[in-house]
Design a protein around this motif. Sequence first.
Motif, PDB file in Angstrom:
ATOM      1  N   MET A 220       0.830  -1.206   0.000  1.00 16.94           N
ATOM      2  CA  MET A 220       0.000   0.000   0.000  1.00 16.94           C
ATOM      3  C   MET A 220       0.870   1.264   0.000  1.00 16.94           C
ATOM      4  O   MET A 220       0.407   2.338  -0.315  1.00 16.94           O
ATOM      5  CB  MET A 220      -0.886   0.029   1.252  1.00 16.94           C
ATOM      6  N   LYS A 221       2.146   1.085   0.411  1.00 15.57           N
ATOM      7  CA  LYS A 221       3.016   2.256   0.516  1.00 15.57           C
ATOM      8  C   LYS A 221       3.224   2.927  -0.838  1.00 15.57           C
ATOM      9  O   LYS A 221       3.419   4.126  -0.910  1.00 15.57           O
ATOM     10  CB  LYS A 221       4.364   1.841   1.098  1.00 15.57           C
ATOM     11  N   VAL A 222       3.164   2.105  -1.911  1.00 15.62           N
ATOM     12  CA  VAL A 222       3.398   2.652  -3.245  1.00 15.62           C
ATOM     13  C   VAL A 222       2.419   3.780  -3.527  1.00 15.62           C
ATOM     14  O   VAL A 222       2.775   4.792  -4.131  1.00 15.62           O
ATOM     15  CB  VAL A 222       3.257   1.541  -4.304  1.00 15.62           C
ATOM     16  N   PHE A 223       1.182   3.620  -3.054  1.00 14.88           N
ATOM     17  CA  PHE A 223       0.151   4.621  -3.311  1.00 14.88           C
ATOM     18  C   PHE A 223       0.475   5.968  -2.683  1.00 14.88           C
ATOM     19  O   PHE A 223       0.037   6.997  -3.156  1.00 14.88           O
ATOM     20  CB  PHE A 223      -1.199   4.145  -2.793  1.00 14.88           C
ATOM     21  N   GLU A 224       1.265   5.922  -1.596  1.00 17.96           N
ATOM     22  CA  GLU A 224       1.630   7.167  -0.925  1.00 17.96           C
ATOM     23  C   GLU A 224       2.292   8.134  -1.899  1.00 17.96           C
ATOM     24  O   GLU A 224       2.162   9.335  -1.781  1.00 17.96           O
ATOM     25  CB  GLU A 224       2.590   6.890   0.238  1.00 17.96           C
ATOM     26  N   GLY A 225       3.017   7.547  -2.857  1.00 14.89           N
ATOM     27  CA  GLY A 225       3.747   8.357  -3.824  1.00 14.89           C
ATOM     28  C   GLY A 225       2.840   8.980  -4.868  1.00 14.89           C
ATOM     29  O   GLY A 225       3.290   9.732  -5.718  1.00 14.89           O
ATOM     30  N   LEU A 226       1.558   8.642  -4.823  1.00 10.55           N
ATOM     31  CA  LEU A 226       0.648   9.185  -5.821  1.00 10.55           C
ATOM     32  C   LEU A 226      -0.432  10.048  -5.193  1.00 10.55           C
ATOM     33  O   LEU A 226      -1.322  10.535  -5.854  1.00 10.55           O
ATOM     34  CB  LEU A 226      -0.014   8.038  -6.596  1.00 10.55           C
ATOM     35  N   LYS A 227      -0.341  10.206  -3.863  1.00 13.37           N
ATOM     36  CA  LYS A 227      -1.387  10.942  -3.179  1.00 13.37           C
ATOM     37  C   LYS A 227      -1.037  12.416  -3.130  1.00 13.37           C
ATOM     38  O   LYS A 227       0.000  12.808  -2.619  1.00 13.37           O
ATOM     39  CB  LYS A 227      -1.554  10.369  -1.764  1.00 13.37           C
ATOM     40  N   PHE A 228      -1.933  13.225  -3.646  1.00 12.99           N
ATOM     41  CA  PHE A 228      -1.677  14.649  -3.727  1.00 12.99           C
ATOM     42  C   PHE A 228      -1.629  15.304  -2.352  1.00 12.99           C
ATOM     43  O   PHE A 228      -2.414  14.986  -1.482  1.00 12.99           O
ATOM     44  CB  PHE A 228      -2.770  15.313  -4.558  1.00 12.99           C
ATOM     45  N   LYS A 229      -0.662  16.202  -2.182  1.00 20.27           N
ATOM     46  CA  LYS A 229      -0.583  16.929  -0.925  1.00 20.27           C
ATOM     47  C   LYS A 229      -0.607  18.416  -1.243  1.00 20.27           C
ATOM     48  O   LYS A 229       0.131  18.886  -2.109  1.00 20.27           O
ATOM     49  CB  LYS A 229       0.731  16.554  -0.233  1.00 20.27           C
TER      50      LYS A 229
END
Lengths: 263, 278
Positions: free
Chosen positions: A1-10
């Motif tokens: 699931m960590k991979v998704f962190e790299g695609l989450k807009f901040k």
Amino acid sequence: MKVFEGLKFKRVSSPIHRLDPRTKFIVSCVIFAQAFLFTEFLYLIILFVAQIPLVLLARVHKQWTRSLRGSLILTLLIFFTNLIVGVVSNDFQLTSDALTYSTSMSLRFVVLMTSFSIFFLTTSPDDLGLALEQSHVPYEFCFAFTTAVRFVPVLAREAQTIMDAQKSRGLELEKGGFMKRIRNYVPILIPLIVSSIRRSLELAEAMETRAFGAKKRRTSLYALKITREDILTLILCLVLLITTVYVRLYIPIPEVTIPIPRL
Amino acid sequence: MIEVENVSFTYPSGVEALREISITIGDGEFVAIMGENGAGKTTLIKQLNGILKPEKGNVYIDGVNTKEASVAELSRNVGLVFQNPDHQLFSETVEEEIAFGLRNFGFPEEEISKQVDWALNLLDIARYKKTSPFLLSGGERKRVALATVLAWNPKIIVIDEPTIGQDYTQKEKLRRFFNELNTQGRTVIIVTHDVEFVADCSPRVVLMYQGQIISEGRAKTILTSQEVASKASILLPQISELFHQLGDLGLPRDVIDVSEAKELIEDLVKRSKHHESL
């Protein structure tokens, strides 16, 4: 699931965030092309290092490192597959060339990962939708696309909860042979799919109560504008692309190899 | 016995959900964990079967440290029912759904069918034995989820929000049912916002606020304290509120039970009539 962190807009304010999404998309594509133009270790390492200031400038280094860590397994897989193929095709001899090549291939993956991370981390789903809309993509498609992007983190969180719930019922994901392990995922996938469908039906109803699609032509409150920074960035990208294509075709790149570590 | 010792837990997103929590829950206790949204209630119960492991501190279930056992091992004794039933239902029939856990724990086939029927009757869903769980209403799905866990008869039962989506009759059944489990010596832990339900059950109440336990004790003590309730953002049960406001009449202020309230009021009426006749 960590991979998704790299695609989450901040949502932060940085020069990169302020660029037009179309510009950022082109930048990402140029980096993408770069990574595929070259297999040389030297160039890929330059490409990798060159992206770090961008990450720092956008202030998304935390999420970026997290997504790198998340994709570590895939990176290692690429590295070892290439290394094994290299060793086997060379009479089972570990050569410095094989080592360099497999490192380059892993680096290429990391570079691609980074360029897309930068794009998704600095572009809000709204901006992305707006960019599509202003590129004359039909509104329904834009909406579907932005909704899908927006729901990725929700889905990831939900998958985690479902996994926890099934583990609490004694499900052991790592138990059994290969086929059994695949079947272990059925109790996770079915609730995930069912609840996604349920949610999309609810979303459709909610949209309908708010008159989605009542007017054919929509106007938007925010309009994207290409600024001077955008034009500068695009020119820079174009120059880079032309130069590298030229280099690729006519100039040999000095060879840098990784020596085999002595054991 | 559950022993939670100085447990702290922070989610990867940086949310500090538990801060140095300690609590001991003995065998056969009935505990309600209450508190506002985000107080850490769900995080706390997820520590009990090892889904989440404490960052600092330790959790012991019957002397076993949760850090040293798998979720499956711990779940045999600690049955955790999640809040949303849709996060776990996946089988074609309710019967299969309930049998899933039993199979995972290696129950023999004849025992499985016995336990399934037992759980179906217990939760009033026997008529849906062959129905797909997806065709049931929200409240019924919730009961199926509860049945799936009760079927393997865990010593400790932990339920996140059991009363959501249940009508009054079902709530009343749930209450009686929890009491029954309790008298059979099971530990029952519920997480809930439903103060009226807690007032009816009269368990030990644990109030949480921002990752800490701010107060605990009998329902009668906790659910009659205005001060504690406002800090934890809960509304007191109506009976308790009423008696708080009637305090000036010389009535006790710590009343949460309807029958106790009835007796007190009858008494008051009788006395005042007596006064009039004098």
